[in-house]
Design an enzyme around this catalytic site. Structure first.
Site: not given
Ligand code: ATR
Length: 273
Positions: A15, A17, A66, A102, A128, A151, A153, A155, A218
């Site tokens: 970090s 920070s 968080k 953030d 997401a 995303n 996923t 959903s 980010m």
């Molecule tokens: P956090 O809450 O810590 O951000 P997370 O909930 O695992 O971690 O979210 C990571 C994000 O990166 C999710 O949107 C994930 O997509 P999925 O929800 O479909 O898993 C996305 N992500 C991670 N690796 C990815 C990849 N190789 N390609 C596209 N999206 C990815």
């Protein structure tokens, strides 16, 4: 007496920070110290209580705590309630105040530091997960023309859109699958996925970036495949260092009531000063 603050996370050694807050404190002549606290998973509440009992005044919270920080707070700002996550705690005589800086850090970096307006723009948010939760509300507040959350996923993107539906205003606010982006163009593309951390990137169509588009990752401190991809397609590319410094400045305002200048700190961190 010197007031003590810290960032708590797992991992936390990386970090920046403490460096950022030390620079803010010097520049504003505030008598504060700022440390790192490594916290075992499952030990968040007891670790925070021990910090508070030792006289600690406030904490920044990073992954993965968080949501636990949200539960720990006894009062929440509107933006923390909206995000369902807290990245700043302030310990007051009246209770524990939780806030989320953030999203404000992101929008301030884009609109103020980079001079790229978000009003009337077509914004694409990749991912997401937790990082997206914190920024959707502040992005909608900028009154973009469109905000699409894409995303793997789908959903999870739909859940986010439902959660923030009341704040959409006149914005075209929707969830999408990567495959459904073909033929669309965006003025601002924000990568809030964790894909870059493992050297991957989401599957983006070639014509995604409108002329003059901004590609914002980010992640900071490394060049991700998303950044390389965007650069090769003519977008202006930035990492998340500015967001980090701006969310820290917002935290500093909450704790100390003074807004520190961020440009000198960013220049020092980028090694350009
Ligand atoms: P956090 O809450 O810590 O951000 P997370 O909930 O695992 O971690 O979210 C990571 C994000 O990166 C999710 O949107 C994930 O997509 P999925 O929800 O479909 O898993 C996305 N992500 C991670 N690796 C990815 C990849 N190789 N390609 C596209 N999206 C990815």
């Amino acid at each position: 007496m010197t007031d003590t603050y810290a960032v708590i996370g797992n991992p936390v050694a990386h970090s920046k920070s403490p460096e950022i807050h030390a620079a803010f404190a010097r520049a504003t002549s505030q008598d504060v110290t700022y440390n790192r606290i490594f916290c075992e998973i499952g030990a968040f509440s007891e670790t925070v209580r021990a910090f508070q009992a030792a006289g600690g005044k406030g904490l920044n919270i990073t992954l993965p705590f968080k949501h636990e920080a949200f539960e720990f707070a006894t009062r929440h700002s509107a933006r923390a309630r909206q995000a369902g996550a807290v990245n700043v705690l302030a310990f007051k005589a009246t209770g524990v105040e939780g806030d989320n800086t953030d999203g404000a850090g992101l929008t301030r970096d884009i609109t103020v530091n980079l001079g790229h307006a978000l009003r009337g723009q077509r914004i694409l948010l990749l991912g997401a997960g937790g990082a997206s939760f914190g920024v959707v509300g502040p992005l909608l507040e900028e009154a973009p023309l469109a905000l699409v959350i894409v995303n793997r996923t789908v959903s999870k993107a739909e859940v986010l859109v439902q959660r923030f539906a009341a704040a959409r205003g006149r914005c075209e606010f929707s969830a999408s699958a990567y495959g459904a982006l073909a033929g669309r163009q965006f003025d601002v593309v924000i990568n809030a996925t964790s894909a870059g951390l493992s050297g991957e990137m989401p599957a983006l169509p070639a014509e995604l970036f409108a002329p003059g588009a901004l590609a914002y990752d980010m992640v900071y401190g490394k060049t991700t495949p998303f950044m390389q991809y965007a650069q090769a397609r003519g977008a202006a590319v930035v990492d998340g260092l500015g967001m980090l410094v701006e969310q820290a400045a917002e935290s500093f305002v909450i704790w100390r009531g003074v807004r520190p200048a961020t440009a000198p700190v960013m220049a020092a961190l980028r090694g350009t000063r």
